[in-house]
Design a protein around this motif. Sequence first.
Motif, PDB file in Angstrom:
ATOM      1  N   UNK A 152       1.677   1.621  10.490  1.00  0.00           N
ATOM      2  CA  UNK A 152       0.537   0.979  11.893  1.00  0.00           C
ATOM      3  C   UNK A 152      -0.425   1.171  11.586  1.00  0.00           C
ATOM      4  N   UNK A 153      -0.583   2.415  11.486  1.00  0.00           N
ATOM      5  CA  UNK A 153      -2.042   3.039  11.682  1.00  0.00           C
ATOM      6  C   UNK A 153      -3.152   2.721  10.645  1.00  0.00           C
ATOM      7  N   UNK A 154      -2.433   2.389   9.106  1.00  0.00           N
ATOM      8  CA  UNK A 154      -3.005   2.372   7.774  1.00  0.00           C
ATOM      9  C   UNK A 154      -3.835   0.956   8.312  1.00  0.00           C
ATOM     10  N   UNK A 155      -2.856   0.413   8.640  1.00  0.00           N
ATOM     11  CA  UNK A 155      -3.269  -1.214   8.565  1.00  0.00           C
ATOM     12  C   UNK A 155      -3.948  -1.924  10.196  1.00  0.00           C
ATOM     13  N   UNK A 156      -4.288  -0.619  11.110  1.00  0.00           N
ATOM     14  CA  UNK A 156      -5.461  -1.244  11.318  1.00  0.00           C
ATOM     15  C   UNK A 156      -6.682  -0.543  10.890  1.00  0.00           C
ATOM     16  N   UNK A 157      -6.844   0.399   9.652  1.00  0.00           N
ATOM     17  CA  UNK A 157      -7.904   0.700   8.996  1.00  0.00           C
ATOM     18  C   UNK A 157      -8.813   1.515  10.258  1.00  0.00           C
ATOM     19  N   UNK A 158      -8.781   2.090  11.090  1.00  0.00           N
ATOM     20  CA  UNK A 158      -9.482   3.431  12.119  1.00  0.00           C
ATOM     21  C   UNK A 158      -9.091   4.300  11.676  1.00  0.00           C
ATOM     22  N   UNK A 159      -7.923   4.620  10.654  1.00  0.00           N
ATOM     23  CA  UNK A 159      -6.776   6.150  10.745  1.00  0.00           C
ATOM     24  C   UNK A 159      -7.130   6.555   9.508  1.00  0.00           C
ATOM     25  N   UNK A 160      -8.435   6.295   9.027  1.00  0.00           N
ATOM     26  CA  UNK A 160      -7.730   6.623   7.022  1.00  0.00           C
ATOM     27  C   UNK A 160      -8.167   7.899   6.716  1.00  0.00           C
ATOM     28  N   UNK A 161      -8.847   8.434   8.224  1.00  0.00           N
ATOM     29  CA  UNK A 161      -9.442  10.125   7.706  1.00  0.00           C
ATOM     30  C   UNK A 161      -7.821  10.803   8.577  1.00  0.00           C
ATOM     31  N   UNK A 162      -7.547  10.380   9.873  1.00  0.00           N
ATOM     32  CA  UNK A 162      -6.032  11.038  10.007  1.00  0.00           C
ATOM     33  C   UNK A 162      -4.819  11.100   9.042  1.00  0.00           C
ATOM     34  N   UNK A 163      -4.780   9.163   7.951  1.00  0.00           N
ATOM     35  CA  UNK A 163      -3.918   9.352   7.071  1.00  0.00           C
ATOM     36  C   UNK A 163      -4.088  10.304   6.215  1.00  0.00           C
ATOM     37  N   UNK A 164      -5.454  10.567   5.214  1.00  0.00           N
ATOM     38  CA  UNK A 164      -5.809  11.717   4.896  1.00  0.00           C
ATOM     39  C   UNK A 164      -5.081  12.694   4.859  1.00  0.00           C
ATOM     40  N   UNK A 165      -5.669  13.553   6.100  1.00  0.00           N
ATOM     41  CA  UNK A 165      -4.848  14.512   6.885  1.00  0.00           C
ATOM     42  C   UNK A 165      -3.273  14.589   6.379  1.00  0.00           C
ATOM     43  N   UNK A 166      -2.726  13.725   6.899  1.00  0.00           N
ATOM     44  CA  UNK A 166      -1.342  13.764   7.081  1.00  0.00           C
ATOM     45  C   UNK A 166      -0.889  13.836   5.379  1.00  0.00           C
ATOM     46  N   UNK A 167      -1.660  13.207   4.661  1.00  0.00           N
ATOM     47  CA  UNK A 167      -1.316  13.291   3.149  1.00  0.00           C
ATOM     48  C   UNK A 167      -1.509  14.544   2.959  1.00  0.00           C
ATOM     49  N   UNK A 168      -3.306  14.998   3.253  1.00  0.00           N
ATOM     50  CA  UNK A 168      -3.067  16.948   2.635  1.00  0.00           C
ATOM     51  C   UNK A 168      -2.206  17.976   3.021  1.00  0.00           C
ATOM     52  N   UNK A 169      -1.784  17.674   4.448  1.00  0.00           N
ATOM     53  CA  UNK A 169      -0.972  18.096   6.048  1.00  0.00           C
ATOM     54  C   UNK A 169       0.624  18.506   4.639  1.00  0.00           C
ATOM     55  N   UNK A 170       1.187  17.387   4.515  1.00  0.00           N
ATOM     56  CA  UNK A 170       1.946  16.960   3.686  1.00  0.00           C
ATOM     57  C   UNK A 170       3.097  16.742   4.664  1.00  0.00           C
ATOM     58  N   UNK A 171       2.740  16.246   6.024  1.00  0.00           N
ATOM     59  CA  UNK A 171       3.870  15.306   7.121  1.00  0.00           C
ATOM     60  C   UNK A 171       3.743  13.648   6.978  1.00  0.00           C
ATOM     61  N   UNK A 172       3.621  12.938   6.403  1.00  0.00           N
ATOM     62  CA  UNK A 172       3.254  11.886   6.041  1.00  0.00           C
ATOM     63  C   UNK A 172       5.193  10.967   6.210  1.00  0.00           C
ATOM     64  N   UNK A 173       5.673  11.994   6.018  1.00  0.00           N
ATOM     65  CA  UNK A 173       7.325  11.783   5.554  1.00  0.00           C
ATOM     66  C   UNK A 173       7.627  12.330   7.183  1.00  0.00           C
ATOM     67  N   UNK A 174       7.136  13.134   7.662  1.00  0.00           N
ATOM     68  CA  UNK A 174       7.365  13.630   9.361  1.00  0.00           C
ATOM     69  C   UNK A 174       7.406  12.420   9.799  1.00  0.00           C
TER      70      UNK A 174
END
Length: 164
Positions: A35-57
Motif C-alpha cells: 500500500x505504501x509503495x503504491x502510494x508513491x509518497x513513501x519511497x524513503x520509508x520503504x528504502x529505510x525498511x529495506x536497509x533495516x531488514x524490516x520489510x518481511x516484518x
Amino acid sequence: MLKKIISLPLIIASFMLMSVAHADHHGMKKDIVDVAAENGSFTTLIAAAKAAGLVDTLKGDGPLTVFAPTDDAFAKLPNGTVETLLKPENKDQLAAVLTYHVVPGKVMAADIVKVDSAKTAQGQNLAVKVADGKVMINNATVIMADVKASNGVIHVIDTVLLPQ
C-alpha cells in the motif's frame, strides 16, 4: 471541558470522512509495504525498511499500526541524517527509529483519539494528543488516517518520530 467534549466527536467524524485507501484492489490483498509503495509518497520509508531488514516484518501477518512519515517528512530532517541512517553500520539505529513508528495491533483513528499514549514495537511510548482539531503523535501531525492494508493500518504523519 465542554470544548473537548464537542471537538472529540468532530475529530472522529472528520477521520471517518477522510478518503482512505483500501487493501483490497481488484480482489488482490495488499499489505502495509504494498500500500505504501503504491502510494508513491513513501519511497524513503520503504528504502529505510529495506536497509533495516524490516520489510518481511511489515509484510507479515500483523496486525500492525504504522505511523508512516512521508518523503517530505524525511526531507525535514537535518542534512545527511537519512544517508547516515541508511549506512549498513547504522542498521540497528535505523531499525530502532523505524520500529518506533510501529504499534502492534490495528489501531484505527477512532481508537487512537481515546488514548494518551501508545507502546511501540521499539519499546518506548508515543504521546498521543488532540490539539486544534488535529491528532498529534509526539510532535507529528496525522495528515491522513485509516489507510487500510491486509495486515494492519497506516496513519500518514508529517514528521519523522525519533526515539529518546
